[in-house]
Design a protein around this motif. Structure first.
Motif, PDB file in Angstrom:
ATOM      1  N   UNK A 127       2.749  -3.136  -3.766  1.00  0.00           N
ATOM      2  CA  UNK A 127       2.432  -1.765  -3.351  1.00  0.00           C
ATOM      3  C   UNK A 127       1.163  -1.205  -3.956  1.00  0.00           C
ATOM      4  N   UNK A 128       0.696  -1.792  -5.034  1.00  0.00           N
ATOM      5  CA  UNK A 128      -0.428  -1.213  -5.758  1.00  0.00           C
ATOM      6  C   UNK A 128       0.051  -0.087  -6.653  1.00  0.00           C
ATOM      7  N   UNK A 129      -0.879   0.505  -7.390  1.00  0.00           N
ATOM      8  CA  UNK A 129      -0.530   1.572  -8.335  1.00  0.00           C
ATOM      9  C   UNK A 129      -1.406   2.796  -8.074  1.00  0.00           C
ATOM     10  N   UNK A 130      -0.932   3.927  -8.623  1.00  0.00           N
ATOM     11  CA  UNK A 130      -1.686   5.179  -8.524  1.00  0.00           C
ATOM     12  C   UNK A 130      -2.671   5.271  -9.682  1.00  0.00           C
ATOM     13  N   UNK A 131      -3.825   5.885  -9.408  1.00  0.00           N
ATOM     14  CA  UNK A 131      -4.781   6.190 -10.486  1.00  0.00           C
ATOM     15  C   UNK A 131      -5.308   7.597 -10.282  1.00  0.00           C
ATOM     16  N   UNK A 132      -5.810   8.152 -11.372  1.00  0.00           N
ATOM     17  CA  UNK A 132      -6.498   9.440 -11.278  1.00  0.00           C
ATOM     18  C   UNK A 132      -7.933   9.217 -11.762  1.00  0.00           C
ATOM     19  N   UNK A 133      -8.811  10.173 -11.488  1.00  0.00           N
ATOM     20  CA  UNK A 133     -10.153  10.084 -12.070  1.00  0.00           C
ATOM     21  C   UNK A 133     -10.210  10.980 -13.298  1.00  0.00           C
ATOM     22  N   UNK A 155      -7.403   9.421 -22.540  1.00  0.00           N
ATOM     23  CA  UNK A 155      -7.669   9.279 -21.102  1.00  0.00           C
ATOM     24  C   UNK A 155      -6.524   8.542 -20.409  1.00  0.00           C
ATOM     25  N   UNK A 156      -5.962   7.526 -21.068  1.00  0.00           N
ATOM     26  CA  UNK A 156      -4.825   6.818 -20.485  1.00  0.00           C
ATOM     27  C   UNK A 156      -3.626   7.750 -20.380  1.00  0.00           C
ATOM     28  N   UNK A 157      -3.426   8.584 -21.403  1.00  0.00           N
ATOM     29  CA  UNK A 157      -2.277   9.477 -21.392  1.00  0.00           C
ATOM     30  C   UNK A 157      -2.359  10.475 -20.234  1.00  0.00           C
ATOM     31  N   UNK A 158      -3.591  10.870 -19.868  1.00  0.00           N
ATOM     32  CA  UNK A 158      -3.752  11.764 -18.710  1.00  0.00           C
ATOM     33  C   UNK A 158      -3.139  11.122 -17.466  1.00  0.00           C
ATOM     34  N   UNK A 159      -3.377   9.814 -17.310  1.00  0.00           N
ATOM     35  CA  UNK A 159      -2.820   9.093 -16.156  1.00  0.00           C
ATOM     36  C   UNK A 159      -1.294   9.103 -16.226  1.00  0.00           C
ATOM     37  N   UNK A 160      -0.759   8.762 -17.384  1.00  0.00           N
ATOM     38  CA  UNK A 160       0.698   8.697 -17.531  1.00  0.00           C
ATOM     39  C   UNK A 160       1.310  10.067 -17.234  1.00  0.00           C
ATOM     40  N   UNK A 161       0.693  11.131 -17.767  1.00  0.00           N
ATOM     41  CA  UNK A 161       1.204  12.489 -17.543  1.00  0.00           C
ATOM     42  C   UNK A 161       1.186  12.850 -16.052  1.00  0.00           C
ATOM     43  N   UNK A 163       1.788  10.695 -13.718  1.00  0.00           N
ATOM     44  CA  UNK A 163       2.613   9.705 -13.015  1.00  0.00           C
ATOM     45  C   UNK A 163       1.783   8.549 -12.455  1.00  0.00           C
ATOM     46  N   UNK A 164       0.604   8.319 -13.036  1.00  0.00           N
ATOM     47  CA  UNK A 164      -0.281   7.251 -12.552  1.00  0.00           C
ATOM     48  C   UNK A 164      -0.400   6.154 -13.604  1.00  0.00           C
ATOM     49  N   UNK A 165      -1.018   5.034 -13.204  1.00  0.00           N
ATOM     50  CA  UNK A 165      -1.085   3.872 -14.092  1.00  0.00           C
ATOM     51  C   UNK A 165      -2.414   3.773 -14.831  1.00  0.00           C
ATOM     52  N   UNK A 166      -3.453   4.409 -14.304  1.00  0.00           N
ATOM     53  CA  UNK A 166      -4.760   4.259 -14.955  1.00  0.00           C
ATOM     54  C   UNK A 166      -5.644   5.454 -14.630  1.00  0.00           C
ATOM     55  N   UNK A 167      -6.561   5.750 -15.562  1.00  0.00           N
ATOM     56  CA  UNK A 167      -7.589   6.763 -15.326  1.00  0.00           C
ATOM     57  C   UNK A 167      -8.902   6.035 -15.049  1.00  0.00           C
ATOM     58  N   UNK A 168      -9.478   6.323 -13.891  1.00  0.00           N
ATOM     59  CA  UNK A 168     -10.758   5.733 -13.479  1.00  0.00           C
ATOM     60  C   UNK A 168     -11.847   6.697 -13.939  1.00  0.00           C
ATOM     61  N   UNK A 169     -12.797   6.175 -14.720  1.00  0.00           N
ATOM     62  CA  UNK A 169     -13.733   7.062 -15.421  1.00  0.00           C
ATOM     63  C   UNK A 169     -15.049   7.225 -14.683  1.00  0.00           C
ATOM     64  N   UNK A 249      -3.892   2.015  -5.146  1.00  0.00           N
ATOM     65  CA  UNK A 249      -3.708   2.395  -3.736  1.00  0.00           C
ATOM     66  C   UNK A 249      -3.708   3.906  -3.509  1.00  0.00           C
ATOM     67  N   UNK A 250      -3.643   4.690  -4.612  1.00  0.00           N
ATOM     68  CA  UNK A 250      -3.953   6.119  -4.450  1.00  0.00           C
ATOM     69  C   UNK A 250      -4.865   6.536  -5.597  1.00  0.00           C
ATOM     70  N   UNK A 251      -5.820   7.412  -5.263  1.00  0.00           N
ATOM     71  CA  UNK A 251      -6.749   7.945  -6.267  1.00  0.00           C
ATOM     72  C   UNK A 251      -6.677   9.467  -6.185  1.00  0.00           C
ATOM     73  N   UNK A 252      -6.294  10.096  -7.277  1.00  0.00           N
ATOM     74  CA  UNK A 252      -6.105  11.556  -7.301  1.00  0.00           C
ATOM     75  C   UNK A 252      -5.181  12.003  -6.156  1.00  0.00           C
ATOM     76  N   UNK A 253      -4.180  11.189  -5.871  1.00  0.00           N
ATOM     77  CA  UNK A 253      -3.187  11.560  -4.860  1.00  0.00           C
ATOM     78  C   UNK A 253      -3.590  11.235  -3.432  1.00  0.00           C
ATOM     79  N   UNK A 254      -4.841  10.775  -3.216  1.00  0.00           N
ATOM     80  CA  UNK A 254      -5.282  10.419  -1.853  1.00  0.00           C
ATOM     81  C   UNK A 254      -5.193   8.910  -1.669  1.00  0.00           C
TER      82      UNK A 254
END
Ligand code: PDD
Length: 281
Positions: A127-133, A155-161, A163-169, A249-254
């Protein structure tokens, strides 16, 4: 669990370092994480070369030759049951009275441990994982694999908070890497990743992925990726020693592309699986 500390193999719970170790006081040290498959480290030469580069960059003399490191790492692997492991190697400047400036000729502290290798689950691969920027607010020597990881930790904790797996910088409008991974984007069938510079860690998996792309006839470019481009890619992947190659497979919810791991990811993932273990016979 058996670890290695300053010349000795001993149970992890018995390993102790003095509180004045500069690794503890200042984060004054460097490290490596080496994936091991079938008791064989993947790309050990690359990891030892990067360790040397990190040590040189922060002016710590390498406490071991490459062949001695190889022996010690093999011994550590032999002490553990799992055939697939992740070996952690850590060298600090050593123990001294607290002072930012460092004394010459300190004996470095050398610590190693190994854990069973925990790679992504079948569901994460499927399925892939979610990430945020996030804003890359780290220093200008991200090419050094420093144990001073406070910015990466936050920065990693921001992703976890989220519900994502990684923060893309993003730094100054351009992709750098993840909080603990390199990032690859695919657009129009071409794999793109930022070139190596002081702004990213030169990933050992990054090199492996580009070699697999070349061998598999998958076109790639090491080039800057703007935030606008990043938000318009067909596929996005993260790579690291422990997460191998994983689709975002999702970035900032998109959704990224159509929101599922793409065909080039599937190709690369298969190549990775086919080449990560030592050849039999
Ligand atoms: N981290 N960039 C950063 C900031 C990293 O921390 C890592 C790996 C990578 C990928 O490098 P490699 O492919 O050599 O693992 C890129 C390790 C796994 C960690 O800190 O646990």
């Amino acid at each position: 669990m058996i670890c290695y500390l300053n010349g000795e193999f001993l149970p992890l719970a018995e390993a102790k370092i003095p509180v004045l170790d500069r690794g503890f006081i200042f984060g004054d040290g460097v490290y490596e994480v080496i994936p091991v498959y079938d008791r064989t480290p993947l790309r050990l030469d690359g990891h030892l070369a990067r360790l040397q580069r990190s040590l040189d960059a922060i002016r710590i003399g390498n406490p071991n030759t490459a062949s001695r490191w190889t022996e010690l790492i093999r011994e550590l692997i032999a002490q553990h049951e799992s055939t697939d492991q992740s070996v952690y190697v850590h060298v600090t400047r050593g123990v001294a009275k607290r002072d930012h400036a460092f004394p010459k000729d300190l004996a470095p502290t050398v610590f190693m441990m190994s854990n069973p290798l925990s790679t992504p689950s079948a569901e994460q691969i499927e399925r892939g994982v979610a990430a945020i920027t996030g804003t890359d607010n780290r220093w200008y020597r991200c090419d050094i694999k420093s144990t001073a990881l406070l910015a990466n930790v936050l920065l990693r904790q921001l992703a976890i908070d989220a519900g994502a797996a990684e923060t893309v910088l993003l730094r100054d409008g351009f992709l750098t890497e993840g909080s603990a991974a390199n990032i690859f984007a695919v657009k129009g069938g071409v794999i793109r990743t930022p070139p190596k510079s002081h702004l990213i860690l030169p990933g050992i998996t990054y090199d492996f992925i580009l070699e697999l792309a070349a061998a598999g006839g998958l076109p790639y470019e090491q080039c800057d990726v703007s935030e606008g481009e990043l938000r318009n890619v067909d596929e996005l992947w993260l790579t690291s020693a422990t997460r191998e190659v994983l689709a975002i497979t999702t970035l900032d919810g998109h959704p990224v592309g159509n929101g599922a791991p793409g065909p080039i990811f599937r190709r690369m993932h298969a190549l990775y699986q086919a080449h990560k273990r030592p050849k039999k016979g």
